[in-house]
Scaffold this active site. Sequence first.
Site, PDB file in Angstrom:
ATOM      1  N   TRP A 130      -5.929   2.046  10.198  1.00 19.92           N
ATOM      2  CA  TRP A 130      -6.198   1.929   8.767  1.00 19.92           C
ATOM      3  C   TRP A 130      -5.923   0.513   8.256  1.00 19.92           C
ATOM      4  O   TRP A 130      -6.624   0.021   7.369  1.00 19.92           O
ATOM      5  CB  TRP A 130      -5.370   2.947   7.974  1.00 19.92           C
ATOM      6  CG  TRP A 130      -5.489   2.742   6.489  1.00 19.92           C
ATOM      7  CD1 TRP A 130      -4.528   2.318   5.634  1.00 19.92           C
ATOM      8  CD2 TRP A 130      -6.682   2.912   5.693  1.00 19.92           C
ATOM      9  NE1 TRP A 130      -5.033   2.216   4.353  1.00 19.92           N
ATOM     10  CE2 TRP A 130      -6.349   2.581   4.369  1.00 19.92           C
ATOM     11  CE3 TRP A 130      -7.986   3.302   5.989  1.00 19.92           C
ATOM     12  CZ2 TRP A 130      -7.274   2.629   3.325  1.00 19.92           C
ATOM     13  CZ3 TRP A 130      -8.919   3.361   4.951  1.00 19.92           C
ATOM     14  CH2 TRP A 130      -8.566   3.032   3.647  1.00 19.92           C
TER      15      TRP A 130
ATOM     16  N   TYR B 289       0.844  -1.201   0.000  1.00 21.14           N
ATOM     17  CA  TYR B 289       0.000   0.000   0.000  1.00 21.14           C
ATOM     18  C   TYR B 289       0.881   1.254   0.000  1.00 21.14           C
ATOM     19  O   TYR B 289       0.640   2.197  -0.759  1.00 21.14           O
ATOM     20  CB  TYR B 289      -0.910  -0.021   1.230  1.00 21.14           C
ATOM     21  CG  TYR B 289      -1.848   1.152   1.334  1.00 21.14           C
ATOM     22  CD1 TYR B 289      -2.899   1.321   0.444  1.00 21.14           C
ATOM     23  CD2 TYR B 289      -1.688   2.100   2.354  1.00 21.14           C
ATOM     24  CE1 TYR B 289      -3.766   2.401   0.536  1.00 21.14           C
ATOM     25  CE2 TYR B 289      -2.549   3.183   2.461  1.00 21.14           C
ATOM     26  CZ  TYR B 289      -3.584   3.324   1.548  1.00 21.14           C
ATOM     27  OH  TYR B 289      -4.433   4.407   1.654  1.00 21.14           O
TER      28      TYR B 289
ATOM     29  N   GLU C  17     -12.338   5.917   4.656  1.00 15.95           N
ATOM     30  CA  GLU C  17     -11.720   6.772   5.669  1.00 15.95           C
ATOM     31  C   GLU C  17     -12.717   7.043   6.797  1.00 15.95           C
ATOM     32  O   GLU C  17     -12.347   7.122   7.968  1.00 15.95           O
ATOM     33  CB  GLU C  17     -11.242   8.086   5.053  1.00 15.95           C
ATOM     34  CG  GLU C  17     -10.051   7.950   4.124  1.00 15.95           C
ATOM     35  CD  GLU C  17      -8.752   7.568   4.816  1.00 15.95           C
ATOM     36  OE1 GLU C  17      -8.720   7.539   6.063  1.00 15.95           O
ATOM     37  OE2 GLU C  17      -7.765   7.300   4.104  1.00 15.95           O
TER      38      GLU C  17
END
Length: 228
Positions: free
Chosen positions: A77, A47, A69
């Site tokens: 996350w 990522y 988000e």
Amino acid sequence: MTATAAQRSAAQRDAAQRSAAEQDAAGLIVDAHGAPRCFWQPSMPDYHDHEWGRPVGSDRRLYEKICLEGFQAGMAWITILRKREAFREAFDDFDFERVARYTDQDVDRLMANPGIVRNRAKIVSTINNARRAVDLALETGSLAAWLWRHEPAATERPKTVDLAYWNGNPTSGASVSLSKALKKRGWTFVGPTTMYAFMQAVGMVNDHMSGCVCHAAVQAARAQFQRP
């Protein structure tokens, strides 16, 4: 060990300690190949290296990112990233025109899905935001074009992105402005901190640490990106 060798060893040790301290302040780690990367890269290497900070121009992917988000609020996350494919399957790949037509039955279906974050308020928000996205796209022609209007000017950005900047700036003037504009249009779970994380992720800002090998790559991608 001779005195000269001992002094040389101490100097090398001191240099290594200074180098480590400088890397810490810069927010960097050094990978197995000797390349400097952002301190968080080991937890999400693919990522970090190939997605985060690369400019996104797709309406659907931008809507998805805002929603994810929002789901991430109060969580790590990496938890959301691990569930992303399940989220995509559950929400029709974040086709906001389809999500906008979801009913209470869909909310119940989603609440029963163990693959996603089963938070009713966030699920309802995702459906609400799909409806707001449809309205905005019809009004302005493109969700992406409207969102990218909020990209900050170069003069608003720091000269150096390091750990002090990272820790001291969970929001920005641009993210506050974007948050207010979205809330005015009825979007939810779009606070300034969430919107700054969104802007970082989709390339509206380049917050790879200045010494990270990805910083220049993202900067080049941003320079080549055709704003919608």
